[in-house]
Design an enzyme around this catalytic site. Structure first.
Site, PDB file in Angstrom:
ATOM      1  N   LYS A  62       0.866  -1.179   0.000  1.00 39.28           N
ATOM      2  CA  LYS A  62       0.000   0.000   0.000  1.00 39.28           C
ATOM      3  C   LYS A  62       0.900   1.225   0.000  1.00 39.28           C
ATOM      4  O   LYS A  62       1.522   1.559   0.998  1.00 39.28           O
ATOM      5  CB  LYS A  62      -0.903   0.033   1.243  1.00 39.28           C
ATOM      6  CG  LYS A  62      -1.948   1.144   1.111  1.00 39.28           C
ATOM      7  CD  LYS A  62      -2.234   1.875   2.403  1.00 39.28           C
ATOM      8  CE  LYS A  62      -1.479   3.117   2.688  1.00 39.28           C
ATOM      9  NZ  LYS A  62      -1.640   4.281   1.836  1.00 39.28           N
ATOM     10  N   GLU A 104       9.636   1.171  11.143  1.00 42.08           N
ATOM     11  CA  GLU A 104      10.691   2.188  10.984  1.00 42.08           C
ATOM     12  C   GLU A 104       9.997   3.539  11.041  1.00 42.08           C
ATOM     13  O   GLU A 104       9.203   3.859  10.162  1.00 42.08           O
ATOM     14  CB  GLU A 104      11.406   2.021   9.645  1.00 42.08           C
ATOM     15  CG  GLU A 104      12.297   0.811   9.568  1.00 42.08           C
ATOM     16  CD  GLU A 104      13.409   0.802  10.589  1.00 42.08           C
ATOM     17  OE1 GLU A 104      13.792   1.897  11.074  1.00 42.08           O
ATOM     18  OE2 GLU A 104      13.887  -0.279  10.940  1.00 42.08           O
ATOM     19  N   CYS A 108      13.613  10.988   7.209  1.00 39.43           N
ATOM     20  CA  CYS A 108      13.618  10.456   8.581  1.00 39.43           C
ATOM     21  C   CYS A 108      14.976  10.702   9.215  1.00 39.43           C
ATOM     22  O   CYS A 108      15.092  10.795  10.435  1.00 39.43           O
ATOM     23  CB  CYS A 108      13.278   8.976   8.583  1.00 39.43           C
ATOM     24  SG  CYS A 108      14.236   8.029   7.396  1.00 39.43           S
ATOM     25  N   GLU A 137       9.623  15.905  16.025  1.00 49.31           N
ATOM     26  CA  GLU A 137       9.947  15.787  14.603  1.00 49.31           C
ATOM     27  C   GLU A 137       9.053  16.763  13.825  1.00 49.31           C
ATOM     28  O   GLU A 137       7.824  16.685  13.905  1.00 49.31           O
ATOM     29  CB  GLU A 137       9.693  14.361  14.114  1.00 49.31           C
ATOM     30  CG  GLU A 137      10.107  14.190  12.661  1.00 49.31           C
ATOM     31  CD  GLU A 137       9.819  12.796  12.124  1.00 49.31           C
ATOM     32  OE1 GLU A 137       8.707  12.292  12.337  1.00 49.31           O
ATOM     33  OE2 GLU A 137      10.717  12.231  11.476  1.00 49.31           O
TER      34      GLU A 137
HETATM   35  P1  NDP Z   1       2.491   8.273   7.949  1.00 50.72           P
HETATM   36  O1  NDP Z   1       2.701   7.502   9.198  1.00 50.72           O
HETATM   37  O2  NDP Z   1       1.476   9.327   7.957  1.00 50.72           O
HETATM   38  O3  NDP Z   1       2.109   7.289   6.744  1.00 50.72           O
HETATM   39  C1  NDP Z   1       2.910   6.184   6.396  1.00 50.72           C
HETATM   40  C2  NDP Z   1       2.052   5.163   5.675  1.00 50.72           C
HETATM   41  O4  NDP Z   1       1.099   4.624   6.599  1.00 50.72           O
HETATM   42  C3  NDP Z   1       1.230   5.764   4.536  1.00 50.72           C
HETATM   43  O5  NDP Z   1       1.131   4.836   3.490  1.00 50.72           O
HETATM   44  C4  NDP Z   1      -0.120   5.987   5.202  1.00 50.72           C
HETATM   45  O6  NDP Z   1      -1.199   6.075   4.301  1.00 50.72           O
HETATM   46  C5  NDP Z   1      -0.212   4.747   6.073  1.00 50.72           C
HETATM   47  N1  NDP Z   1      -1.168   4.828   7.169  1.00 50.72           N
HETATM   48  C6  NDP Z   1      -1.723   5.928   7.728  1.00 50.72           C
HETATM   49  N2  NDP Z   1      -2.594   5.576   8.712  1.00 50.72           N
HETATM   50  C7  NDP Z   1      -2.587   4.223   8.764  1.00 50.72           C
HETATM   51  C8  NDP Z   1      -3.267   3.258   9.576  1.00 50.72           C
HETATM   52  N3  NDP Z   1      -4.121   3.616  10.523  1.00 50.72           N
HETATM   53  N4  NDP Z   1      -3.023   1.949   9.365  1.00 50.72           N
HETATM   54  C9  NDP Z   1      -2.132   1.551   8.415  1.00 50.72           C
HETATM   55  N5  NDP Z   1      -1.477   2.421   7.618  1.00 50.72           N
HETATM   56  C10 NDP Z   1      -1.682   3.745   7.789  1.00 50.72           C
HETATM   57  O7  NDP Z   1       3.931   8.827   7.540  1.00 50.72           O
HETATM   58  P2  NDP Z   1       4.305   9.747   6.297  1.00 50.72           P
HETATM   59  O8  NDP Z   1       3.938   9.081   5.022  1.00 50.72           O
HETATM   60  O9  NDP Z   1       3.780  11.100   6.554  1.00 50.72           O
HETATM   61  O10 NDP Z   1       5.900   9.733   6.369  1.00 50.72           O
HETATM   62  C11 NDP Z   1       6.601  10.549   7.224  1.00 50.72           C
HETATM   63  C12 NDP Z   1       7.028   9.813   8.472  1.00 50.72           C
HETATM   64  O11 NDP Z   1       7.752   8.638   8.102  1.00 50.72           O
HETATM   65  C13 NDP Z   1       7.982  10.624   9.322  1.00 50.72           C
HETATM   66  O12 NDP Z   1       7.647  10.468  10.678  1.00 50.72           O
HETATM   67  C14 NDP Z   1       9.335   9.974   9.034  1.00 50.72           C
HETATM   68  O13 NDP Z   1      10.280  10.151  10.045  1.00 50.72           O
HETATM   69  C15 NDP Z   1       8.961   8.550   8.844  1.00 50.72           C
HETATM   70  N6  NDP Z   1       9.984   7.835   8.079  1.00 50.72           N
HETATM   71  C16 NDP Z   1      10.782   6.956   8.754  1.00 50.72           C
HETATM   72  C17 NDP Z   1      11.817   6.298   8.103  1.00 50.72           C
HETATM   73  C18 NDP Z   1      12.677   5.316   8.840  1.00 50.72           C
HETATM   74  O14 NDP Z   1      13.311   4.505   8.182  1.00 50.72           O
HETATM   75  N7  NDP Z   1      12.760   5.367  10.159  1.00 50.72           N
HETATM   76  C19 NDP Z   1      12.092   6.549   6.673  1.00 50.72           C
HETATM   77  C20 NDP Z   1      11.165   7.487   6.065  1.00 50.72           C
HETATM   78  C21 NDP Z   1      10.153   8.098   6.757  1.00 50.72           C
HETATM   79  P3  NDP Z   1      -1.650   7.522   3.718  1.00 50.72           P
HETATM   80  O15 NDP Z   1      -0.895   7.723   2.495  1.00 50.72           O
HETATM   81  O16 NDP Z   1      -3.099   7.401   3.479  1.00 50.72           O
HETATM   82  O17 NDP Z   1      -1.355   8.544   4.773  1.00 50.72           O
END
Ligand code: NDP
Length: 507
Positions: free
Chosen positions: A180, A255, A289, A390
């Site tokens: 997804k 992550e 991140c 963050e």
């Molecule tokens: P989100 O947590 O908002 O979304 C991540 C994914 O989860 C998206 O596909 C999102 O869908 C989906 N999602 C949202 N709600 C749910 C749910 N209830 N159940 C299952 N899936 C869900 O993060 P962002 O996309 O905004 O990314 C930014 C974040 O990711 C930052 O906090 C960053 O630090 C972290 N990150 C961490 C990394 C690491 O390796 N540690 C690397 C890169 C980013 P939708 O598109 O609909 O929102």
């Protein structure tokens, strides 16, 4: 009469076919640098689509897990070759859908290439262990087994690299997958899965279901036929996923967020340190991140560092990432821009000193996008919200420090633990920092960003739940150990063993 150009509609990929969402609904994907540009329409999927994709993956797993790993590897190898051929186009599309500059999107596709080649190589390894047995005429070993259907949930900031970090190890180990993508960047995942299909991945092995996290993502995390969830995203959503996986102990790798730091010692090469702070802080508009959103500088060089850092930052050219002159693109969407602007206000109210930026960029070339000026706050303290939370945008908080000891305390004094860096010419300080920074990744004389696919990637504390991506760590996550004892004596051995001096054999 002029005819309106119909936007391209991208379908789900289920069981080897491109299919519409059962709801018949779609959502828009727009360019954050110019919201007039519609990249395409993507399926607003529902529970039914997830169920169909999981069923396809479940059926495909029966055969895929039995395909010899070197044969699975041949398919990945072909996929890597296709990614190489299409790198320039995929990078361009990625810049259009999420805004980061072309040099960075090329790097993103390159990471997917590297990961695909690396995991193709693993097809001829996937090592287990053989060890001597306690008993005569007995052979003991442990082998890796695939686990089943994997649900992969990915963020928007590395739209092809992160999906590849999950998809390639999952597949090489013999699992099947349903991915997804983030709603802001589904196109790059479409390119990745299209390439896998063209390379010969059989129907049902790699599936895409696009749509909202709360609907598609949540359904995937709770589906009884999904054995593994691999998630990258915010700590907030990661917690929901851990809760969803807990009742039936589903494997899950998380992550999540970061609040990464650069420590600048008084013996540092300041040119290097300033350069690291600029790219660590403002690369991908701070939406990494691993972004260096905090910098702690030794008091002896604090003033000098800050002056140079502000000067370099003021010279950054913000704009459309497709323009080769641009250094920094937009925020991903309106909501992310608002978060940045709110934190700028928070910083001001907390008494941090605004040194440059601090405002949205509007009008002219910025009129149709979500642009924010690169922003530096000076004289921060480690307890402020802008040094703790963050922000995920182009905002860097700079703090003075008296010593390495204090720097380490500041570095470790946040809930996250992804990446940290130290600039020093003193090898003793570098080793001390490497030992005592409680993060998953440490850099010496380099910014907090950048990863190589054959080394583990991930973080401590509320950044992760103990797993790592990439490297052998990913193989460990996407397989389960099976321990095998083979008795080739054809006799009752227990009767022959004197256990008095050699430990128990009863367990
Ligand atoms: P989100 O947590 O908002 O979304 C991540 C994914 O989860 C998206 O596909 C999102 O869908 C989906 N999602 C949202 N709600 C749910 C749910 N209830 N159940 C299952 N899936 C869900 O993060 P962002 O996309 O905004 O990314 C930014 C974040 O990711 C930052 O906090 C960053 O630090 C972290 N990150 C961490 C990394 C690491 O390796 N540690 C690397 C890169 C980013 P939708 O598109 O609909 O929102």
């Amino acid at each position: 009469m002029a005819t309106a150009v119909m936007p391209k509609v991208f379908k789900n990929f289920i069981n080897g076919e491109w299919v519409e969402a059962r709801s018949g609904k779609a959502f828009e994907n727009r360019n954050p640098a110019n919201t007039d540009e519609l990249i395409g329409m993507f399926c607003a999927s529902t529970e039914e689509d997830v169920n169909n994709a999981v069923e396809a993956a479940k059926q495909a797993y029966k055969k895929w897990r039995l395909v010899p790993a070197p044969k699975r590897a041949e398919i990945l190898f072909r996929a890597a070759e296709l990614l190489v051929k299409r790198k320039a186009d995929f990078a361009r599309d990625m810049t259009r859908e999420m805004g980061k500059v072309l040099a960075e999107t090329r790097g993103d596709v390159q990471e997917a290439i590297d990961m695909t080649y690396y995991m193709a190589g693993e097809g001829r390894r996937l090592f287990g262990q053989t060890t001597p047995s306690e008993l005569p005429n007995k052979f003991a070993m442990s082998v890796r087994q695939p686990i089943g259907v994997c649900g992969l949930i990915t963020p928007w900031n590395f739209p092809m690299a992160i999906p590849s970090w999950k998809m390639m190890p999952a597949l090489i180990c013999g699992n099947t997958a349903v991915i997804k993508p983030a709603q802001d960047t589904p196109l790059s995942v479409y390119h990745l899965v299209q390439v896998l299909a063209e390379a010969g991945v059989p129907p049902g092995v790699a599936n895409i279901v696009s749509g909202s996290g709360s609907r598609v993502g949540a359904t995937l995390t709770k589906h009884p036929d999904v054995s593994v969830i691999s998630f990258t995203g915010s700590t907030e959503v990661g917690r929901l996923i851990a809760e969803a996986c807990a009742p039936d102990f589903r494997h899950h790798s998380l992550e999540m967020g970061g609040k990464n730091i650069i420590l600048v010692m008084d013996d540092a090469n300041l040119d290097l340190a300033v350069d690291g702070a600029v790219w660590g802080g403002f690369g991908t508009a701070g939406q990494r991140c691993t972004a260096a959103s905090r910098v702690a500088v030794h008091k002896n060089v604090y003033k000098d560092f800050l002056e140079r850092f502000v000067e370099r930052t003021k010279a950054l050219r913000v704009g459309n990432g497709l323009d080769s002159n641009t250094d920094m693109g937009p925020c991903i969407n309106e909501s992310q821009l608002k978060t940045v602007m709110e934190h700028v206000e928070i910083g001001k109210n907390e008494g941090a000193k605004p040194l440059t930026g601090g405002h949205r960029l509007e009008g002219g070339a910025y009129a149709k996008g979500w642009f924010h000026a690169p922003t530096i706050f000076g004289d921060c303290n480690p307890k402020m919200r802008i040094t703790q939370e963050e922000i995920f945008g182009p905002v860097v908080a700079v703090m003075p420090m008296q010593s390495l000891e204090e720097g380490l305390e500041i570095a470790n004094g946040v809930i996250y633990g992804l990446s940290a860096s130290i600039y020093t010419r003193n090898v003793n300080r570098a080793f001390e920092a490497m030992r005592d920074l409680y993060t998953g990744i440490v850099y010496v004389n380099a910014p907090t960003i950048g990863a190589e696919t054959h080394l583990p990637f991930g973080g401590t504390k509320q950044t992760g739940n103990g797993h790592r991506e990439a490297a052998i760590a990913a193989i460990d996550f996407f397989t389960e150990w099976k321990t095998v004892y083979i008795d080739y004596s054809d006799r009752l051995q227990r009767a022959q063993i004197d256990t008095s001096g050699f430990g128990s054999i009863s367990s």
